[in-house]
Design a protein around this motif. Sequence first.
Motif, PDB file in Angstrom:
ATOM      1  N   VAL A   1      -7.581   5.092  -2.987  1.00 48.14           N
ATOM      2  CA  VAL A   1      -6.503   5.523  -2.105  1.00 48.14           C
ATOM      3  C   VAL A   1      -5.375   4.491  -2.104  1.00 48.14           C
ATOM      4  N   ILE A   2      -5.742   3.230  -2.093  1.00 47.35           N
ATOM      5  CA  ILE A   2      -4.744   2.154  -2.141  1.00 47.35           C
ATOM      6  C   ILE A   2      -3.957   2.264  -3.452  1.00 47.35           C
TER       7      ILE A   2
ATOM      8  N   TYR B   1       0.942   3.319  -6.541  1.00 46.12           N
ATOM      9  CA  TYR B   1       1.559   3.833  -7.766  1.00 46.12           C
ATOM     10  C   TYR B   1       2.573   4.935  -7.509  1.00 46.12           C
ATOM     11  N   ASN B   2       2.642   5.405  -6.283  1.00 45.75           N
ATOM     12  CA  ASN B   2       3.652   6.395  -5.921  1.00 45.75           C
ATOM     13  C   ASN B   2       4.790   5.800  -5.093  1.00 45.75           C
TER      14      ASN B   2
ATOM     15  N   VAL C   1      -2.682   1.501   3.643  1.00 47.63           N
ATOM     16  CA  VAL C   1      -1.821   2.485   2.981  1.00 47.63           C
ATOM     17  C   VAL C   1      -0.429   2.514   3.608  1.00 47.63           C
ATOM     18  N   LYS C   2      -0.358   2.343   4.919  1.00 47.57           N
ATOM     19  CA  LYS C   2       0.933   2.383   5.624  1.00 47.57           C
ATOM     20  C   LYS C   2       1.919   1.352   5.071  1.00 47.57           C
TER      21      LYS C   2
ATOM     22  N   GLN D   1      -7.410  13.692   1.527  1.00 50.00           N
ATOM     23  CA  GLN D   1      -8.325  14.555   0.777  1.00 50.00           C
ATOM     24  C   GLN D   1      -9.097  13.758  -0.275  1.00 50.00           C
ATOM     25  N   MET D   2      -8.431  12.768  -0.855  1.00 53.66           N
ATOM     26  CA  MET D   2      -9.073  11.930  -1.882  1.00 53.66           C
ATOM     27  C   MET D   2     -10.323  11.236  -1.361  1.00 53.66           C
ATOM     28  N   LYS D   3     -10.263  10.814  -0.107  1.00 49.60           N
ATOM     29  CA  LYS D   3     -11.377  10.068   0.485  1.00 49.60           C
ATOM     30  C   LYS D   3     -12.680  10.848   0.437  1.00 49.60           C
TER      31      LYS D   3
END
Length: 166
Positions: A35-36, A41-42, A139-140, A154-156
Amino acid sequence: MRKTLVITALLLFAGIVFGQTLKKNVVVGTFDSRVIAVAYYNTEAHMSYIEGLKTEHAEAEASGDEERVKELEAIGEASQELAQKQAFSTWPVDNILGIIEEKIPEIAQQAEVNLIVSKWNIVYQQSGIECIDVTDVMVKLFNPDEQMLKMLDQMKNQPPVPLEEL
């Protein structure tokens, strides 16, 4: 002699009880490295880096600098391979953590954890050790929009792809 033994026993008992009372539980912050990776990367910063590589590649091609073209292609391929391993499997995200390292103590303090590790690196957990997921807080730092946050959430729930399959 007997008084000394009794006093020593009482002190040892008191020390054990007192030590257990004062002993603080270990609280571990964990994060999903995938997730990180996807969050980083985005980011605009990473996309700008990639655009810079593409521009430099086009300039090297235009000038006929084949050595630099090959060098840049190798950098691009290695970067892509690393991103895939990190985003889809359990490859370490040390390069990304290096970007936010000065914020990690603040995250630990905010989450009230003693240690932060990738959830994929826990090979044993003794009972009594509390784990708290700090992925969302980390992530924030990459300022994802609502759509990205939904995708990351959703990835989690998806298991990582074994590295051998990548």
